[in-house]
Design an enzyme around this catalytic site. Structure first.
Site, PDB file in Angstrom:
ATOM      1  N   HIS A 165     -67.351 -28.428 -24.810  1.00  0.00           N
ATOM      2  CA  HIS A 165     -67.258 -29.201 -23.551  1.00  0.00           C
ATOM      3  C   HIS A 165     -66.807 -28.262 -22.444  1.00  0.00           C
ATOM      4  CE1 HIS A 165     -67.702 -33.246 -25.366  1.00  0.00           C
ATOM      5  NE2 HIS A 165     -67.263 -32.593 -26.445  1.00  0.00           N
ATOM      6  N   HIS A 186     -72.455 -37.303 -30.293  1.00  0.00           N
ATOM      7  CA  HIS A 186     -71.129 -37.493 -30.860  1.00  0.00           C
ATOM      8  C   HIS A 186     -71.285 -38.727 -31.735  1.00  0.00           C
ATOM      9  CE1 HIS A 186     -69.793 -34.815 -27.711  1.00  0.00           C
ATOM     10  NE2 HIS A 186     -68.562 -34.841 -28.171  1.00  0.00           N
ATOM     11  N   ASP A 234     -65.655 -27.226 -29.982  1.00  0.00           N
ATOM     12  CA  ASP A 234     -65.464 -28.510 -29.307  1.00  0.00           C
ATOM     13  C   ASP A 234     -64.624 -28.389 -28.032  1.00  0.00           C
ATOM     14  OD1 ASP A 234     -65.727 -31.196 -28.781  1.00  0.00           O
ATOM     15  OD2 ASP A 234     -64.597 -31.913 -30.502  1.00  0.00           O
ATOM     16  N   GLN A 259     -70.077 -39.814 -21.757  1.00  0.00           N
ATOM     17  CA  GLN A 259     -68.741 -39.862 -22.356  1.00  0.00           C
ATOM     18  C   GLN A 259     -68.181 -41.292 -22.462  1.00  0.00           C
ATOM     19  OE1 GLN A 259     -65.833 -37.144 -23.106  1.00  0.00           O
ATOM     20  NE2 GLN A 259     -65.701 -39.083 -24.201  1.00  0.00           N
ATOM     21  N   HIS A 276     -71.160 -26.836 -30.369  1.00  0.00           N
ATOM     22  CA  HIS A 276     -70.530 -28.063 -29.851  1.00  0.00           C
ATOM     23  C   HIS A 276     -69.331 -27.715 -28.978  1.00  0.00           C
ATOM     24  CE1 HIS A 276     -69.760 -32.489 -30.136  1.00  0.00           C
ATOM     25  NE2 HIS A 276     -68.662 -32.044 -29.533  1.00  0.00           N
ATOM     26  N   GLU A 315     -67.176 -40.439 -34.588  1.00  0.00           N
ATOM     27  CA  GLU A 315     -65.926 -39.668 -34.491  1.00  0.00           C
ATOM     28  C   GLU A 315     -64.772 -40.649 -34.572  1.00  0.00           C
ATOM     29  OE1 GLU A 315     -65.289 -37.336 -30.966  1.00  0.00           O
ATOM     30  OE2 GLU A 315     -63.596 -36.262 -31.838  1.00  0.00           O
ATOM     31  N   TRP A 361     -58.100 -32.816 -24.959  1.00  0.00           N
ATOM     32  CA  TRP A 361     -58.120 -33.127 -26.386  1.00  0.00           C
ATOM     33  C   TRP A 361     -57.461 -32.052 -27.242  1.00  0.00           C
ATOM     34  CZ3 TRP A 361     -62.194 -33.866 -23.003  1.00  0.00           C
ATOM     35  CH2 TRP A 361     -62.543 -35.199 -22.759  1.00  0.00           C
TER      36      TRP A 361
HETATM   37 FE   FE2 Z   1     -67.202 -33.169 -28.476  1.00  0.00          FE
END
Ligand code: FE2
Length: 428
Positions: free
Chosen positions: A59, A210, A309, A152, A57, A213, A315
């Site tokens: 990005h 996802h 992630d 997203q 996982h 979350e 993030w």
């Molecule tokens: Fe993610």
């Protein structure tokens, strides 16, 4: 005649004193005192030879963009999404490729040779998709890069996402993504799970959403994901990422939910660094940890993984492609401190995610691909404890990265001159 021979290796399953012979890019033999010449010999000196780390996982379109165009001051998931939205129109094909390739270099140095990355499809240009398809091609000789078409800003919520996601799949993206908890309503979220699973079933693709979350215990899209997986016969091909709402769910409901996830054959990925950083932000004290129920899922035989992630993006400001750091955080957050549970944390960044990615020939076994990592540690628990140095990273029987062993020179009266962290403690 072997191309490569690794001598005196310890393996993740606890076997020790073994030699590994490589022929034509595959592991041809594993035995003690293996005879035969070899083009190259590496003395493992009793240290751990593991299969490469796998991150299921990530990005990669956002990685290393930290601070562009601004920092995430609140630390909230939603501010991260907002900042990414501000950066998207400013992205260039070259910049995305450059950041991704830089990350892949770092990943190789850390023995991380398989990555599933989500790529945002909520962009009319599909710039990230084009760029990461190019990166996938370029790194193919050394990294298995799997792309997920990730809406997203919501499959239904973002105008045009439905078509953009289909276009990304047409371009060669191989996994269907989604974000049901970000849709406008619970009903839209559930409908998106159904639609996305149907697309995967029709096209013969994998699914990685996802999912939930959030700290909202009533976010139950995982229930729909398990249901659709069962209905469409997608068992073994569907992964729920994050599942943080499960942390806050009612225990009685979870006692019904876990068997349903297991029955359906849905796997689960927690992202410990991100979950502990982002969840519970609306709490005063006590603050919830937010990570999903990994140990409990493991007892049901559900395939589980820990993902990274994010690294240096809107993030998460930190990270260094170190899956042992990820495993260590997962271990602490889930309190997986028994000997067996610590070993399971190592599996959550190796064999677990390899299963989720459907990697062929993965493992340190005869017949598997000769992709391996020599660690400065004697077993998997020590590897996590030390975030062990990757002494050698091997792809198809060739060393593609080396790192000098960690060792400190001391100047202390009456004490040793050198200290090697892998030789301290019960094994040392
Ligand atoms: Fe993610």
């Amino acid at each position: 005649m072997f191309e490569l021979k690794i001598t005196n290796a310890s393996l993740p399953d606890g076997r020790t004193g073994l030699d590994i012979g490589v022929r034509e890019g595959r592991i041809a033999a594993i035995e003690a005192n293996l005879g035969g010449e070899a083009g190259e010999v590496i003395d493992a000196a009793g240290q751990l030879v593991a299969p490469p780390f796998v991150d299921c996982h990530f990005h990669m379109d956002a990685t290393l963009s930290l601070g562009q165009p601004r920092y995430n001051d609140s630390g909230l998931l939603l501010e991260g999404i907002q900042i990414w939205g501000e950066l998207k129109p400013l992205l260039t094909h070259e910049a995305v490729i450059e950041r991704a390739l830089t990350y892949c270099d770092l990943a190789v140095s850390q023995g991380l040779l398989a990555i599933r990355t989500h790529v945002d499809v909520c962009d009319e240009r599909l710039l990230g998709v084009e760029a990461l398809l190019e990166v996938k091609k370029r790194v193919a000789p050394y990294i298995d890069l799997q792309l997920v078409a990730f809406p997203q800003d919501g499959y239904y919520r973002y105008p045009g996402a439905i078509k953009l996601l289909e276009r990304a799949l047409d371009m060669g993206v191989e996994v269907v993504g989604g974000i049901p908890h970000f849709e406008r309503t619970m009903a839209d979220g559930a409908a998106s799970v159904k639609a996305l699973c149907e697309i995967a079933a029709e096209r013969g693709l994998l699914v990685d959403l996802h999912c939930d979350e959030t700290d909202d215990p009533l976010s139950r899209h995982i229930e729909t994901l398990a249901y659709e997986t069962q209905r469409l016969g997608l068992g073994g091909r569907v992964n729920g990422s994050h599942l943080t709402s499960m942390h806050s769910m009612d225990n009685y409901y979870v006692s019904k939910l876990l068997p349903l996830i297991a029955e359906a054959g849905v796997s689960a990925t927690a992202n410990p660094l991100i979950n502990i950083g982002i969840q519970g932000r609306h709490d005063t004290y006590p603050k919830r940890r937010g990570m999903t129920r990994i140990p409990e899922m493991l007892t049901y035989g559900i395939t589980c993984a820990f993902g990274h992630d994010c690294v240096m993006d809107p993030w998460y400001s930190l990270g260094q492609a170190d899956m042992l750091e990820v495993a260590s955080m997962g271990l602490h957050v889930a309190q997986m401190t028994s000997r067996d549970a610590m070993r399971q944390c190592f599996e959550a960044v190796t064999t677990g995610p390899a299963r989720i990615l459907h990697l062929e020939g993965y493992g340190v076994e005869v017949g598997c691909k000769a992709d391996m990592v020599l660690l400065q540690a004697t077993d998997t628990i020590e590897a996590i404890r030390l975030k062990a140095t990757r002494l050698a990273v091997i792809k198809s029987g060739k060393v593609i990265s080396r790192t000098a062993p960690r060792q400190s020179a001391l100047s202390l009266p009456g004490r040793p001159e050198r200290i090697d962290p892998a030789r301290i403690g019960p094994q040392g």
